[in-house]
Write an enzyme that holds these catalytic residues in place. Structure first.
Site, PDB file in Angstrom:
ATOM      1  N   LYS A 118      -7.442  -3.166   0.313  1.00 45.71           N
ATOM      2  CA  LYS A 118      -7.643  -2.664  -1.045  1.00 45.71           C
ATOM      3  C   LYS A 118      -7.201  -1.204  -1.180  1.00 45.71           C
ATOM      4  CE  LYS A 118      -9.906  -6.431  -2.501  1.00 45.71           C
ATOM      5  NZ  LYS A 118      -9.824  -7.317  -1.338  1.00 45.71           N
ATOM      6  N   ASP A 119      -7.253  -0.440  -0.102  1.00 51.18           N
ATOM      7  CA  ASP A 119      -6.838   0.968  -0.164  1.00 51.18           C
ATOM      8  C   ASP A 119      -5.380   1.120  -0.586  1.00 51.18           C
ATOM      9  OD1 ASP A 119      -9.273   2.073   0.681  1.00 51.18           O
ATOM     10  OD2 ASP A 119      -8.749   1.826   2.801  1.00 51.18           O
TER      11      ASP A 119
END
Ligand SMILES: *Cc1c(COP(=O)(O)O)cnc(C)c1O
Length: 494
Positions: free
Chosen positions: A113-114
């Site tokens: 997700k980063d």
């Protein structure tokens, strides 16, 4: 470049409007009208570039309103050495001759997700300025674990934003909970919700559509926005790493120019694999897209039969970020295959009314030609973790193991040995208990001690952001009933 809703192509949006708004008013997803093609020698040009420059080059194709200078600033801030522990940002590890693992978890929260949530805040802040939005964005997130922490880290101290994350009290791992309740930053809030992920998610959706709450927000100078993967600003940065991985393989002469690869992605909301599809549409030589699911295998059935049916048992698995029965981003693929917003709207109406829809023969044929769906259960997940570690000394997490199982199944069913890129979506240290058990450790330690146990067992250090949780102060202890989530919102806004 113009953006439209997947359910109505009569209203056009700019990129900054699409990113600010998150979701179309008709419930559809804001999506580019067409996918731009990479110029002929683009791959050759960008293969020598650093990840940050590759990101600028690719994102620029979709974001005419943003200058190269702006995008360069964002990419350097989002993917700098203070955020990512690998200079390659998304390094490719070759497991064997034709299997390459794209590691997407070197960022501040140790999950893929980063890759998008470090970029989205820059795109959103700039979009607020470009659309002359005067109010502050109040970003609401319901999370089953990884998105919440990723969004908190991405938006912390970003001007003109506040972020509030709701997680199910008993639905996240100990490490995931600690990551969130110790979050730093002046514009962040975190609250547990009594109940499961659906309760948190339903509560957030209600807030978005509650007129009285929205008016109160407006009076205080705020509006609601979303950081969930339906926002175009989250899908776009994910296209970059597939093209980047291909360029790495080219640069290192592991594939020849123009050579086809298959891509295998552990899938939940269909955002990550959709980005791979868009990379293909841009001209990346991808042949098959292998969609890997856990026991919540609604997508496997859909890709094989053309019938989406969420009326089935929900399982809590050891790959919790893929425990999902409504894959929102699939709607964008349906639009890509039909180019018909009326048809997409029809499918989505059936889904909300009956929990099921069947696509036309034409769409089914296109799905089957491009996508292959496979799934595995928890026993197989753990077997794959063990085999990968014993055979290759390579430690993978539960979600990535589901993907390797799918690739194995695909190869033995088809005999297709095309080089494959497997998306690795989380650090194994985020899911210590399941990984330790897979490696034969029967009594796994609790909490952060499990990090040490996994290090001792494998000889590999825990990522710094997880090891560092020990020294962090718990800042958030609030637990709300699902009917009182609005109180948490208003107290954050002050
Ligand atoms: C979110 C997540 C996924 C699923 O990705 P989608 O884009 O929702 O398909 C897979 N693995 C991990 C570790 C995740 O956090």
């Amino acid at each position: 470049m113009r953006y439209i809703s997947t359910r109505d192509n009569t209203i056009h949006y700019s990129a900054s409007q699409a990113i600010t708004q998150g979701l179309a008013k008709d419930g559809g997803l804001l999506t580019p009208f067409y996918i731009p093609k990479l110029p002929g020698k683009a791959l050759d040009d960008i293969k020598e570039m650093a990840y940050q420059q590759r990101a600028v080059y690719i994102m620029k194709q979709f974001l005419e309103e943003f200058s190269v200078k702006e995008l360069t600033d964002y990419a350097n801030a989002a993917y700098g050495p203070d955020k990512f522990d690998s200079p390659a940002v998304a390094p490719v590890r070759t497991v064997d001759g034709n299997t390459h693992c794209l590691e997407l978890w070197h960022g501040p929260t140790c999950a893929f997700k980063d890759m998008a949530l470090q970029m989205l805040p820059h795109l959103l802040s700039a979009s607020l300025v470009k659309t002359e939005e005067e109010k502050t964005a109040c970003i609401l997130v319901a999370t089953s674990g990884d998105t919440g922490k990723g969004a908190l880290e991405g938006f912390k101290n970003v001007p003109r934003t506040k972020i509030l994350v709701f997680y199910p009290k008993d639905g996240v791992s100990e490490v995931q909970e600690l990551q969130m309740v110790t979050q730093e930053g002046g514009n962040v809030g975190v609250s547990a919700v009594v109940g499961n992920f659906d309760d948190a998610q339903t509560g957030v959706k209600k807030l978005f559509s509650d007129k009285a709450v929205c008016q109160e927000l407006e009076r205080r100078g705020y509006f609601f926005s979303s950081a969930n993967s339906i926002n175009w600003g989250r899908v776009l940065p994910q296209i970059v790493y597939y093209i980047s991985a291909y360029c790495d393989l080219l640069r290192d002469e592991k594939i020849a120019p123009g050579q086809a690869v298959n891509v295998c992605v552990p899938t939940g909301n269909f955002g990550n694999i959709l980005a791979a599809y868009y990379a293909r549409e841009m001209g990346l030589p991808i042949d098959q897209l292998i969609c890997a699911s856990n026991s919540n295998n609604v997508l496997t059935g859909f890709l094989r039969e053309g019938v989406y049916d969420k009326n089935r048992t929900f399982y809590n698995t050891m790959s919790p970020s893929m425990d999902i029965l409504i894959s929102s981003n699939l709607e964008r693929l349906l639009f890509a295959f039909t180019q018909d917003t009326g048809e997409v709207k029809g499918y989505m109406t059936q889904l909300s009314e009956t929990g099921r829809y069947q696509v036309s023969g034409k769409v089914r044929d296109r799905l089957q030609a491009r996508f292959k769906g496979y799934f595995c259960d928890d026993t197989e997940t753990q077997r794959v973790i063990r085999a990968m570690f014993d055979r290759h000394g390579y430690l993978i997490d539960t979600h990535t193991a589901v993907a390797f199982s799918a690739l194995d199944q695909y190869r033995s069913e088809t005999g297709d040995e095309t080089p494959a890129i497997v998306a690795s979506t989380a650090s194994p240290f985020k899911f210590c208990a399941s990984v330790l058990e897979a490696l034969g450790e029967t009594s796994a330690a609790g909490g952060l001690d499990a990090l040490d146990q996994l290090s001792a067992r494998t000889g590999q250090p825990a990522p710094a952001p997880l090891a560092g949780l020990r020294d962090k102060k718990v800042r958030f202890t609030q637990v709300v009933e699902k009917d009182h989530m609005v109180d948490a919102v208003l107290s954050l806004l002050g």
